[in-house]
Design an enzyme around this catalytic site. Structure first.
Site, PDB file in Angstrom:
ATOM      1  N   HIS A 196       3.224   3.627   6.234  1.00  0.00           N
ATOM      2  CA  HIS A 196       2.594   3.142   7.454  1.00  0.00           C
ATOM      3  C   HIS A 196       3.627   2.391   8.262  1.00  0.00           C
ATOM      4  O   HIS A 196       4.457   1.661   7.713  1.00  0.00           O
ATOM      5  CB  HIS A 196       1.404   2.235   7.134  1.00  0.00           C
ATOM      6  CG  HIS A 196       1.684   1.233   6.069  1.00  0.00           C
ATOM      7  ND1 HIS A 196       1.692   1.555   4.721  1.00  0.00           N
ATOM      8  CD2 HIS A 196       2.014  -0.078   6.144  1.00  0.00           C
ATOM      9  CE1 HIS A 196       1.980   0.478   4.019  1.00  0.00           C
ATOM     10  NE2 HIS A 196       2.201  -0.522   4.856  1.00  0.00           N
ATOM     11  N   VAL A 242       0.867  -1.183   0.000  1.00  0.00           N
ATOM     12  CA  VAL A 242       0.000   0.000   0.000  1.00  0.00           C
ATOM     13  C   VAL A 242       0.901   1.229   0.000  1.00  0.00           C
ATOM     14  O   VAL A 242       1.738   1.399   0.908  1.00  0.00           O
ATOM     15  CB  VAL A 242      -0.946   0.018   1.219  1.00  0.00           C
ATOM     16  CG1 VAL A 242      -1.817   1.271   1.190  1.00  0.00           C
ATOM     17  CG2 VAL A 242      -1.822  -1.237   1.247  1.00  0.00           C
TER      18      VAL A 242
END
Ligand code: AMP
Length: 120
Positions: free
Chosen positions: A99, A95
């Site tokens: 993160h 993704v």
């Protein structure tokens, strides 16, 4: 480019949110790799570690502050835990909105990787 994490920030798709403030959001990973697996993301959409700019230093540091805060709140501070951020294909990033993975709840080995099979 908008990713599904922007949609989670905007509440367009559901997530099990464990923490939120002006800078960041943290939610349970949909495919947990440890008994406790949370993703901590900046609300600013930065694609990869390569895209972090000087002005993002506070935001990135904040992710680690939040990781420690969540780990303490869930009682993992003494036993320990792992915080990891993958970058691009070889790092295992899927993704493209950075993160930090916060993994806890079991002893973890080192080195952390397993080779991915290359097809073809
Ligand atoms: P990475 O491979 O480092 O880019 O990590 C992406 C992580 O996002 C993976 O651990 C996925 O399981 C997780 N993930 C993908 N979709 C969702 C979702 N809708 N909600 C929560 N976690 C997700």
């Amino acid at each position: 480019m908008e990713t599904l994490f922007t949609k989670i920030i905007n509440r367009e798709i559901p997530a099990d949110i464990v923490y939120e403030d002006d800078i960041s959001l943290a939610f349970k990973d949909i495919s947990p790799q440890a008994p406790f697996h949370v993703l901590i993301i900046p609300k600013k959409p930065i694609a990869t570690i390569n895209d972090i700019e000087e002005g993002d230093r506070e935001v990135i540091g904040h992710l680690y502050y939040v990781a420690g805060k969540i780990a303490k709140e869930h009682g993992f501070d003494e036993a320990g835990y792992r915080v990891v951020m993958n970058c691009n294909n070889d790092g295992g990033q899927t993704v493209y909105h950075i993160h930090a993975h916060l993994l806890a709840g079991k002893p973890m080995g080192w080195p952390p990787y397993t080779d991915r099979l290359k097809v073809g």
